[in-house]
Design an enzyme around this catalytic site. Structure first.
Site, PDB file in Angstrom:
ATOM      1  N   LYS A  22       1.517   9.272 -16.741  1.00  0.00           N
ATOM      2  CA  LYS A  22       0.788  10.126 -15.787  1.00  0.00           C
ATOM      3  C   LYS A  22       1.741  10.631 -14.710  1.00  0.00           C
ATOM      4  O   LYS A  22       1.782  11.826 -14.409  1.00  0.00           O
ATOM      5  CB  LYS A  22      -0.323   9.316 -15.117  1.00  0.00           C
ATOM      6  CG  LYS A  22      -0.918   9.988 -13.893  1.00  0.00           C
ATOM      7  CD  LYS A  22      -2.069   9.213 -13.303  1.00  0.00           C
ATOM      8  CE  LYS A  22      -1.718   8.330 -12.131  1.00  0.00           C
ATOM      9  NZ  LYS A  22      -1.453   8.997 -10.868  1.00  0.00           N
ATOM     10  N   ASN A  23       2.515   9.711 -14.139  1.00  0.00           N
ATOM     11  CA  ASN A  23       3.319  10.092 -12.973  1.00  0.00           C
ATOM     12  C   ASN A  23       4.542  10.928 -13.337  1.00  0.00           C
ATOM     13  O   ASN A  23       5.211  11.458 -12.456  1.00  0.00           O
ATOM     14  CB  ASN A  23       3.734   8.842 -12.185  1.00  0.00           C
ATOM     15  CG  ASN A  23       2.532   8.210 -11.504  1.00  0.00           C
ATOM     16  OD1 ASN A  23       1.585   8.907 -11.141  1.00  0.00           O
ATOM     17  ND2 ASN A  23       2.551   6.893 -11.352  1.00  0.00           N
ATOM     18  N   CYS A 118      -5.487   8.092  -4.388  1.00  0.00           N
ATOM     19  CA  CYS A 118      -6.019   6.788  -3.974  1.00  0.00           C
ATOM     20  C   CYS A 118      -5.798   6.561  -2.482  1.00  0.00           C
ATOM     21  O   CYS A 118      -4.762   6.936  -1.929  1.00  0.00           O
ATOM     22  CB  CYS A 118      -5.328   5.674  -4.771  1.00  0.00           C
ATOM     23  SG  CYS A 118      -5.770   5.695  -6.505  1.00  0.00           S
ATOM     24  N   ARG A 123      -0.590   7.889   4.038  1.00  0.00           N
ATOM     25  CA  ARG A 123       0.330   8.451   3.042  1.00  0.00           C
ATOM     26  C   ARG A 123       0.883   9.752   3.630  1.00  0.00           C
ATOM     27  O   ARG A 123       0.523  10.850   3.214  1.00  0.00           O
ATOM     28  CB  ARG A 123      -0.384   8.690   1.705  1.00  0.00           C
ATOM     29  CG  ARG A 123      -0.880   7.382   1.086  1.00  0.00           C
ATOM     30  CD  ARG A 123      -1.498   7.575  -0.272  1.00  0.00           C
ATOM     31  NE  ARG A 123      -0.506   7.625  -1.332  1.00  0.00           N
ATOM     32  CZ  ARG A 123      -0.805   7.600  -2.640  1.00  0.00           C
ATOM     33  NH1 ARG A 123      -2.067   7.525  -3.034  1.00  0.00           N
ATOM     34  NH2 ARG A 123       0.138   7.665  -3.555  1.00  0.00           N
ATOM     35  N   ASP A 307       2.502   0.001  -7.987  1.00  0.00           N
ATOM     36  CA  ASP A 307       1.352   0.300  -8.848  1.00  0.00           C
ATOM     37  C   ASP A 307       0.972  -0.884  -9.742  1.00  0.00           C
ATOM     38  O   ASP A 307      -0.167  -0.982 -10.194  1.00  0.00           O
ATOM     39  CB  ASP A 307       1.654   1.504  -9.756  1.00  0.00           C
ATOM     40  CG  ASP A 307       1.522   2.825  -9.016  1.00  0.00           C
ATOM     41  OD1 ASP A 307       1.088   2.817  -7.854  1.00  0.00           O
ATOM     42  OD2 ASP A 307       1.849   3.868  -9.619  1.00  0.00           O
ATOM     43  N   ARG A 399      -8.578   8.520 -14.170  1.00  0.00           N
ATOM     44  CA  ARG A 399      -7.510   9.342 -13.595  1.00  0.00           C
ATOM     45  C   ARG A 399      -6.166   8.931 -14.170  1.00  0.00           C
ATOM     46  O   ARG A 399      -5.229   9.736 -14.170  1.00  0.00           O
ATOM     47  CB  ARG A 399      -7.476   9.183 -12.070  1.00  0.00           C
ATOM     48  CG  ARG A 399      -8.603   9.910 -11.347  1.00  0.00           C
ATOM     49  CD  ARG A 399      -8.407   9.867  -9.828  1.00  0.00           C
ATOM     50  NE  ARG A 399      -6.996   9.921  -9.540  1.00  0.00           N
ATOM     51  CZ  ARG A 399      -6.344   9.102  -8.718  1.00  0.00           C
ATOM     52  NH1 ARG A 399      -7.001   8.183  -8.063  1.00  0.00           N
ATOM     53  NH2 ARG A 399      -5.056   9.230  -8.535  1.00  0.00           N
TER      54      ARG A 399
HETATM   55  C1  UD1 Z   1       4.227   6.148  -4.753  1.00  0.00           C
HETATM   56  C2  UD1 Z   1       5.211   5.197  -5.415  1.00  0.00           C
HETATM   57  C3  UD1 Z   1       5.392   5.655  -6.835  1.00  0.00           C
HETATM   58  C4  UD1 Z   1       4.035   5.652  -7.515  1.00  0.00           C
HETATM   59  C5  UD1 Z   1       3.064   6.551  -6.756  1.00  0.00           C
HETATM   60  C6  UD1 Z   1       1.669   6.522  -7.328  1.00  0.00           C
HETATM   61  C7  UD1 Z   1       7.106   4.063  -4.400  1.00  0.00           C
HETATM   62  C8  UD1 Z   1       8.337   4.182  -3.586  1.00  0.00           C
HETATM   63  N1  UD1 Z   1       6.462   5.192  -4.677  1.00  0.00           N
HETATM   64  O1  UD1 Z   1       4.768   7.453  -4.804  1.00  0.00           O
HETATM   65  O2  UD1 Z   1       6.293   4.802  -7.526  1.00  0.00           O
HETATM   66  O3  UD1 Z   1       4.151   6.084  -8.829  1.00  0.00           O
HETATM   67  O4  UD1 Z   1       2.995   6.108  -5.400  1.00  0.00           O
HETATM   68  O5  UD1 Z   1       0.960   5.417  -6.933  1.00  0.00           O
HETATM   69  O6  UD1 Z   1       6.735   2.980  -4.798  1.00  0.00           O
HETATM   70  N2  UD1 Z   1       6.394   7.979   3.118  1.00  0.00           N
HETATM   71  C9  UD1 Z   1       6.614   8.469   4.392  1.00  0.00           C
HETATM   72  N3  UD1 Z   1       6.751   9.824   4.554  1.00  0.00           N
HETATM   73  C10 UD1 Z   1       6.693  10.695   3.503  1.00  0.00           C
HETATM   74  C11 UD1 Z   1       6.465  10.171   2.206  1.00  0.00           C
HETATM   75  C12 UD1 Z   1       6.327   8.808   2.047  1.00  0.00           C
HETATM   76  O7  UD1 Z   1       6.676   7.732   5.363  1.00  0.00           O
HETATM   77  O8  UD1 Z   1       6.840  11.900   3.718  1.00  0.00           O
HETATM   78  C13 UD1 Z   1       6.202   6.520   2.925  1.00  0.00           C
HETATM   79  C14 UD1 Z   1       4.751   6.172   2.642  1.00  0.00           C
HETATM   80  O9  UD1 Z   1       4.033   5.929   3.793  1.00  0.00           O
HETATM   81  C15 UD1 Z   1       4.854   4.923   1.798  1.00  0.00           C
HETATM   82  C16 UD1 Z   1       6.089   5.178   0.979  1.00  0.00           C
HETATM   83  O10 UD1 Z   1       6.878   6.118   1.742  1.00  0.00           O
HETATM   84  O11 UD1 Z   1       5.114   3.796   2.591  1.00  0.00           O
HETATM   85  C17 UD1 Z   1       5.686   5.672  -0.421  1.00  0.00           C
HETATM   86  O12 UD1 Z   1       6.258   6.790  -0.644  1.00  0.00           O
HETATM   87  P1  UD1 Z   1       6.262   7.808  -1.828  1.00  0.00           P
HETATM   88  O13 UD1 Z   1       7.230   7.347  -2.854  1.00  0.00           O
HETATM   89  O14 UD1 Z   1       6.458   9.108  -1.197  1.00  0.00           O
HETATM   90  O15 UD1 Z   1       4.800   7.770  -2.406  1.00  0.00           O
HETATM   91  P2  UD1 Z   1       4.338   8.505  -3.671  1.00  0.00           P
HETATM   92  O16 UD1 Z   1       5.146   9.709  -3.940  1.00  0.00           O
HETATM   93  O17 UD1 Z   1       2.867   8.593  -3.549  1.00  0.00           O
END
Ligand code: UD1
Length: 420
Positions: A22-23, A118, A123, A307, A399
């Protein structure tokens, strides 16, 4: 609304071909609009989030069709007609945010709102926005609306203070149309980033370094046609492995990349499972009696994936001893805990720390899924609980998992999915 009816106690036996990731699929689908082209994307899982990405592409003017081959989509992005994504489509999933970089590359503008997905705590997307601004985009934020414009994007060095997966993907996509070289330092190293690089290469983009913490993008010799095969889903693979560990049995997972979920397998091995790998097959055997495997700390890849945390926790509810878990990525990633306690689990929470004290047995209960991986965790726990568990789910599990009920039934689980 879906209601899962699970009678625990059956051991799992047999083989299971793991779905495409998915990702990895979602950023690649967003990337199809970065440059005008016709792409064939293979091994795309049939998921609600994929349908949401297809709806966004269609809204933007792309033609997206099934090729007639299983799990294969043909995307024609030569006629993108607008750069605005309505709020309703944005809110269907988290990965809609990746369309920001893709639209900026293609149209020089993007109008969208903050993404859904989610609810795992804050986020923020500040890293996405500051990087795109550094590349020359003007971005106005009004409430949850984002209005981005860039007459011209330029390549710059970008240093990420945290290896954000989403921010790395957005920068990679915007950089496809930037003048000069973009260098991302402190980049995310997840397999999904490597997948996106591979797709962009097939489009003719000059990009290298994905999988390390420095990625360089330096223009493109655009190609009119591209094709790409989505790698297997490491979290789905981890979910089946955890299900077998908890329920007992012996299963073969095929089409997987061992190293993509080896951190999860490591803990299952420490908990007492036998694990064998050959080529793209991983065999997991468990007698259903596990012991606490040590301290699990979620971290960016190649660390233990956030995850998989709720899912491994669910597999270890009956493991002898105490399993300690530290969640470092999301502040609200223990939403499954209250529901798992209804099955009889003994889990103590203290901020980002969890202590799972193994109990002798779990008993069926009525649960409600509140997010994708939390819902999967409830199913894994239910497979090892006595009696019947129901999991009420408002679409979270679909999803991320393709035919999870059928795949579990084929392995011998007693699972019935009721659609209401
Ligand atoms: C995250 C997971 C990813 C997973 C996806 C779906 C990590 C590092 N990333 O990706 O592996 O597949 O969720 O569940 O495990 N953050 C900031 N500012 C930003 C962006 C992120 O502070 O602009 C912080 C977030 O608050 C959080 C962390 O970074 O603590 C997670 O970041 P990110 O990798 O960006 O999240 P996803 O892309 O959603």
């Amino acid at each position: 609304m879906e209601i899962w009816h699970i009678r625990g106690g059956n051991r799992l036996f047999g083989s299971c071909r793991v779905q495409g990731s998915k990702n990895a699929s979602l950023p690649v689908l967003a990337a199809t609009i970065a440059l005008p082209n016709r792409s064939v994307i293979r091994n795309v899982p049939r998921l609600n989030d994929v349908s949401a990405a297809v709806s966004i592409l269609s809204h933007l003017g792309c033609r997206v069709e099934s090729t007639g081959q299983d799990n294969e989509l043909a995307v024609d992005s030569r006629q993108v007609c607008c750069a605005e994504i309505p709020r309703g489509l944005m809110e269907e999933m988290r990965s809609s945010v990746i369309f920001m970089g893709a639209l900026l590359a293609r149209c020089g503008e993007a109008k969208l709102s903050l993404p859904g997905g989610c609810q795992l705590g804050k986020r923020p997307i500040d890293l996405h926005l500051s990087a795109l601004r550094a590349m020359g985009a003007e971005i106005e934020e009004e409430g949850s609306d984002l209005c981005c414009r860039a007459e011209r994007l330029h390549g710059v060095p970008i240093e990420l203070r945290f290896p954000s997966v989403g921010a790395t993907e957005n920068i990679m996509l915007a950089a496809c149309a930037a003048e000069g070289k973009t260098v991302i330092r402190g980049a995310a190293k997840e397999p999904e980033i490597v997948a996106l690089q591979n797709y962009l290469r097939s489009l003719g983009v000059h990009i290298h370094g994905a999988g390390s913490d420095e990625i360089t993008i330096d223009g493109a010799d655009a190609r009119p046609e591209a094709s790409f095969t989505v790698p297997s889903d490491r979290i789905a693979a981890a979910t089946f492995a955890c299900a077998c560990a908890a329920a007992g049995g012996r299963i073969l997972l095929s089409g997987v990349q061992y190293e993509h979920f080896s951190t999860v397998l490591h803990f299952l091995k420490c908990a007492g499972c036998d694990i064998i790998q050959f080529n793209d097959i991983v065999e997991i055997a468990s007698n259903g009696t596990l012991h606490a495997p040590g301290h699990i700390v979620t971290e960016p890849y190649p660390g233990f994936p956030t995850d998989a945390q709720p899912i491994l926790m669910a597999a270890l509810l009956r493991a002898q001893g105490t399993t300690r878990i530290t969640e470092t990525i999301f502040e609200n990633r223990y939403r499954q805990v209250g529901e798992l306690r209804r099955l009889g689990a003994d889990i103590r929470l203290d901020g980002q720390e969890a202590a799972v004290h193994g109990v002798r047995s779990l008993r069926g209960a009525s649960l409600t899924a509140s997010d994708l991986r939390g819902g999967a965790a409830m199913i894994v726990a239910a497979l090892s609980a006595g009696g019947e568990t129901t999991v009420i789910d408002a679409g979270h599990i679909a999803r991320g998992y393709e035919n999870l009920d059928d795949r579990l039934c084929a392995l011998g689980a007693d699972v019935r999915l009721e659609h209401r």
